[in-house]
Write an enzyme that holds these catalytic residues in place. Structure first.
Site, mmCIF file in Angstrom:
data_model
loop_
_atom_site.group_PDB
_atom_site.id
_atom_site.type_symbol
_atom_site.label_atom_id
_atom_site.label_comp_id
_atom_site.label_asym_id
_atom_site.label_seq_id
_atom_site.Cartn_x
_atom_site.Cartn_y
_atom_site.Cartn_z
ATOM 1 N N GLY A 90 38.961 49.717 -37.959
ATOM 2 C CA GLY A 90 39.933 48.810 -38.432
ATOM 3 C C GLY A 90 39.448 47.362 -38.669
ATOM 4 O O GLY A 90 40.125 46.279 -38.237
ATOM 5 N N TYR A 112 54.935 52.408 -31.312
ATOM 6 C CA TYR A 112 53.899 51.559 -30.840
ATOM 7 C C TYR A 112 53.617 51.391 -29.501
ATOM 8 O O TYR A 112 52.665 51.434 -29.017
ATOM 9 C CB TYR A 112 54.097 50.304 -31.839
ATOM 10 C CG TYR A 112 53.124 49.237 -31.577
ATOM 11 C CD1 TYR A 112 52.015 49.531 -32.474
ATOM 12 C CD2 TYR A 112 53.043 48.355 -30.525
ATOM 13 C CE1 TYR A 112 50.751 48.375 -32.117
ATOM 14 C CE2 TYR A 112 52.101 47.316 -30.254
ATOM 15 C CZ TYR A 112 51.019 47.148 -31.146
ATOM 16 O OH TYR A 112 50.112 46.382 -30.760
#
Ligand SMILES: NC(=O)c1ccc[n+]([C@@H]2O[C@H](COP(=O)([O-])OP(=O)(O)OC[C@H]3O[C@@H](n4cnc5c(N)ncnc54)[C@H](OP(=O)(O)O)[C@@H]3O)[C@@H](O)[C@H]2O)c1
Length: 266
Positions: A24, A168
């Site tokens: 990422g 999340y």
């Protein structure tokens, strides 16, 4: 201070000779910490899906004298993860550290979330951390690397509930727990596993909150009365990837301005 082009911190940690993966790394925190690790001597392998952004970041790092390489990576695809780690080893030699940073947000409650949204978040934020760590650890064991380390990106939400980000929050709870179990299981191989649990760091991903009318009120709930900046993660990250934390494993370090210990009575 610009949040787009932060200057990398050098805190006297020497990572020369260490090859470190950052997943990422095409935006936000991963983009920043790739620069921090390179500025401290590491050879950094940047992975993400957006190859153009990775290439730009590699140019920035090498222009500053750092060593970096970009390789395509979809952390949700185990074949992509396998090729990424094999190619990284072929390009830079044996790997020493893995920073599992890739992640996605969710904007649903448990009632409004659907199966696809749940799977996307869980696959990216949790399953991938296991898969990348498993493949990385297999390499480390095969190469007989001493002092290998894994750093997972958990979150303040692993221990404090918030509405409207259901998958999340659950995924980050899983990342903190996975960190502890992996630390337990990898100790006999000399692999340390720790995590950072950032609070609200000012990034493009959090801009909807940190740049909104709600920001001031939200900041008042943080004991240190400010959102975090990328640079706030540098010290804790460098601690965990370096020998400075040689006797640490299974730790989840909060980097949140005290948000997790906010008083119950405001
Ligand atoms: N910002 C905060 O306040 C905060 C707080 C706590 C924890 N965190 C955690 O820190 C990490 C980074 O967050 P951020 O704020 O920097 O978010 P961001 O700017 O949205 O960056 C997310 C990164 O993850 C990558 N990514 C997403 N899905 C991927 C996939 N399938 N394969 C490979 N890479 C993938 C993205 O790259 P591509 O799209 O190019 O693939 C991007 O580089 C996340 O794990 C997040 O949960 C952030």
């Amino acid at each position: 201070m610009s949040t787009n082009q932060p200057s990398p911190s050098t805190l006297g940690v020497d990572l020369t000779g260490k090859a470190i993966i950052v997943t990422g790394a095409s935006s936000g925190i991963g983009h920043h910490i790739a620069g921090t690790l390179a500025a401290n001597g590491a050879t950094v392998v940047l992975g993400a899906r957006r190859a153009d952004r990775l290439a730009t970041r590699v140019d920035e790092i090498t222009d500053r004298g750092g060593r970096a390489l970009a390789l395509p990576l979809d952390v949700c695809d185990s074949e992509s993860a396998r090729s990424f780690l094999a190619d990284a080893e072929a390009e830079v030699g044996p790997l020493h550290a893995l920073v599992n940073n890739a992640g996605v947000e969710s904007t649903d409650t448990y009632l409004t979330s659907d199966e696809e949204a749940w799977d996307r978040v869980m696959d990216t934020n949790l399953k991938s951390v296991w898969m990348m760590s498993k493949l990385f650890s297999e390499q480390v064991i095969r190469n007989d690397i001493v002092g290998a380390t894994i750093v997972n990106m958990s979150s303040l939400t692993a221990e404090r509930a918030i509405k409207g980000q259901f998958a999340y929050v659950v995924s980050k709870g899983g990342v903190s727990r996975l960190t502890e179990v992996m630390a337990l299981e990898s100790a006999r191989h000399g692999i340390r596993v720790n995590a950072l649990a950032p609070g609200y760091i000012h990034t493009a991903a959090t801009e909807a909150l940190t740049g909104s009318d709600l920001a001031a009120g939200f900041e008042r709930a943080i004991p240190m009365r400010r959102f975090g900046q990328f640079e706030d993660l540098d010290g804790p990250l460098l601690l965990l990837v370096s020998e400075a934390s040689a006797y640490m494993t299974g730790s989840v370090i909060r980097v949140d301005g005290g948000h997790a210990v906010q008083s119950l009575t405001l």
